[in-house]
Design an enzyme around this catalytic site. Structure first.
Site, PDB file in Angstrom:
ATOM      1  N   THR A 172      37.036  12.215  32.072  1.00 39.48           N
ATOM      2  CA  THR A 172      36.507  12.665  30.823  1.00 39.48           C
ATOM      3  C   THR A 172      35.073  12.735  31.191  1.00 39.48           C
ATOM      4  O   THR A 172      34.625  12.629  32.379  1.00 39.48           O
ATOM      5  CB  THR A 172      36.967  11.666  29.762  1.00 39.48           C
ATOM      6  N   ASN A 173      34.221  12.454  29.919  1.00 36.48           N
ATOM      7  CA  ASN A 173      32.669  12.671  30.152  1.00 36.48           C
ATOM      8  C   ASN A 173      32.206  11.908  28.925  1.00 36.48           C
ATOM      9  O   ASN A 173      32.805  11.151  28.119  1.00 36.48           O
ATOM     10  CB  ASN A 173      32.172  14.088  30.113  1.00 36.48           C
ATOM     11  N   LEU A 174      30.922  11.535  29.119  1.00 37.49           N
ATOM     12  CA  LEU A 174      30.084  10.812  28.281  1.00 37.49           C
ATOM     13  C   LEU A 174      29.679  11.388  26.645  1.00 37.49           C
ATOM     14  O   LEU A 174      29.184  10.643  25.916  1.00 37.49           O
ATOM     15  CB  LEU A 174      29.047  10.273  28.641  1.00 37.49           C
TER      16      LEU A 174
END
Ligand code: CTP
Ligand code: CA
Length: 221
Positions: free
Chosen positions: A33-35
Site C-alpha cells: 500500500t502507500n502513505l
C-alpha cells in the site's frame, strides 16, 4: 437570507471522487500500500457536497468516516477502484481522481500465506501494471470534467504540467508529497491551460473549498 436562498454552486451536478490509497495483496495476510491518508479526497468530497453536488466517493482503505450526505463506496485494490468508477461514471459532470492508486499489483497472488524458508530462498515478487483510472475516464467518448492530482517528490512545477498533458485532463492539482500525507495542512498548485494558480499552505478543508470553487467556476456554475 439571500445566501440561504441562492442556489449552491454545484446544485444539480453529480461529482465522482476517488480517495485514499489502494491495497494490493501479496497473500492472504500481506500486501502493498502507500502513505495516502485519504484526508484530501474526503475534504474535497465534503466541500462538493456543501456546494450542493450529489457526491459519490470511491475510497480505498482509510479508517475515515464518510462525510455527511456523501455516497461512499469502499474498495481495496486498484482494479476494484477502476471497476467501481467505470460502473458509475456515466451521468457525472465532474470526476476528481484524488486517490493514490497503486501503479502495480502482484502478478500472482498466493492463495496461502507464503511461508518463510531458511537459507537464501526469499520470495521474488512479479508485478503487472494496474489500469489508469483517470486516463480511462478522460478517454470516454463524452467524459466528465476531469481533475487529476499529482504528489511529486521533486520538480513539481515541471512534472505537474507534463502530467496534465499526458493525462489529457483540463485541470491537474499538484502537491508536494509525501511530506503532507496524513497531515491536516497542504499546499496546492493548479495547472490548467492558462497556467498555474498557487493555493498557499492552509488546512485541507479550506483548500478543498477553494478547489471546488475553481471547478464550479470552470463549469460555469
Ligand atoms: N491515477 C489513476 N489510476 C492509476 C494511477 C493514477 O487514476 N492507476 C490518477 C491519480 O488518482 C491522480 C493522477 O492519476 O489523479 C496522477 O497520479 P500519479 O501517480 O501522480 O501519476 P502516474 O501517471 O501514475 O505517474 P507516476 O506515478 O509515474 O508519477
Ligand atoms: Ca502513480
Amino acid at each position: 437570507i439571500v445566501t440561504a436562498l441562492a442556489p449552491k454552486r454545484l446544485s444539480g451536478r453529480k461529482v465522482l471522487i476517488t480517495a485514499g490509497p489502494t491495497f494490493e495483496p501479496i497473500d492472504p495476510v500481506r500486501g502493498i500500500t502507500n502513505l495516502s491518508s485519504g484526508k484530501m479526497g474526503y475534504a474535497i468530497a465534503r466541500a462538493a457536497r456543501e456546494a450542493g453536488a450529489e457526491v459519490t466517493l470511491i475510497s480505498g482503505p482509510t479508517g475515515l468516516a464518510a462525510p455527511h450526505g456523501v455516497n461512499r463506496i469502499k474498495v481495496v485494490t486498484a482494479q476494484q477502484m477502476h471497476d467501481a468508477v467505470m460502473a458509475r461514471v456515466a451521468g457525472h459532470q465532474v470526476f476528481i481522481g484524488v486517490a493514490a492508486v497503486a501503479d502495480w499489483r502482484v502478478a500472482e497472488v498466493s492463495a496461502q500465506k507464503i511461508k518463510k524458508k531458511d537459507g537464501h530462498d526469499v520470495p521474488q515478487l512479479k508485478f503487472e501494471q494496474n489500469p489508469d483510472i483517470l486516463a480511462a475516464v478522460a478517454a470516454l467518448p463524452s467524459p466528465p470534467y476531469c481533475v487529476g492530482f499529482a504528489a511529486e517528490s521533486e520538480e513539481l512545477l515541471r512534472h505537474g504540467e507534463e502530467k496534465r498533458r499526458r493525462k489529457r485532463t483540463p485541470l491537474l492539482v499538484g502537491n508536494i508529497g509525501p511530506q503532507t500525507f496524513g497531515l491536516d495542512d497542504n499546499e496546492l498548485i493548479l495547472f490548467d491551460e492558462q497556467g498555474q494558480t498557487h493555493f498557499p499552505r492552509a488546512d485541507k478543508q479550506s483548500l478543498a473549498r477553494s478547489l471546488i470553487d475553481e471547478i464550479a467556476r470552470r463549469l460555469g456554475g
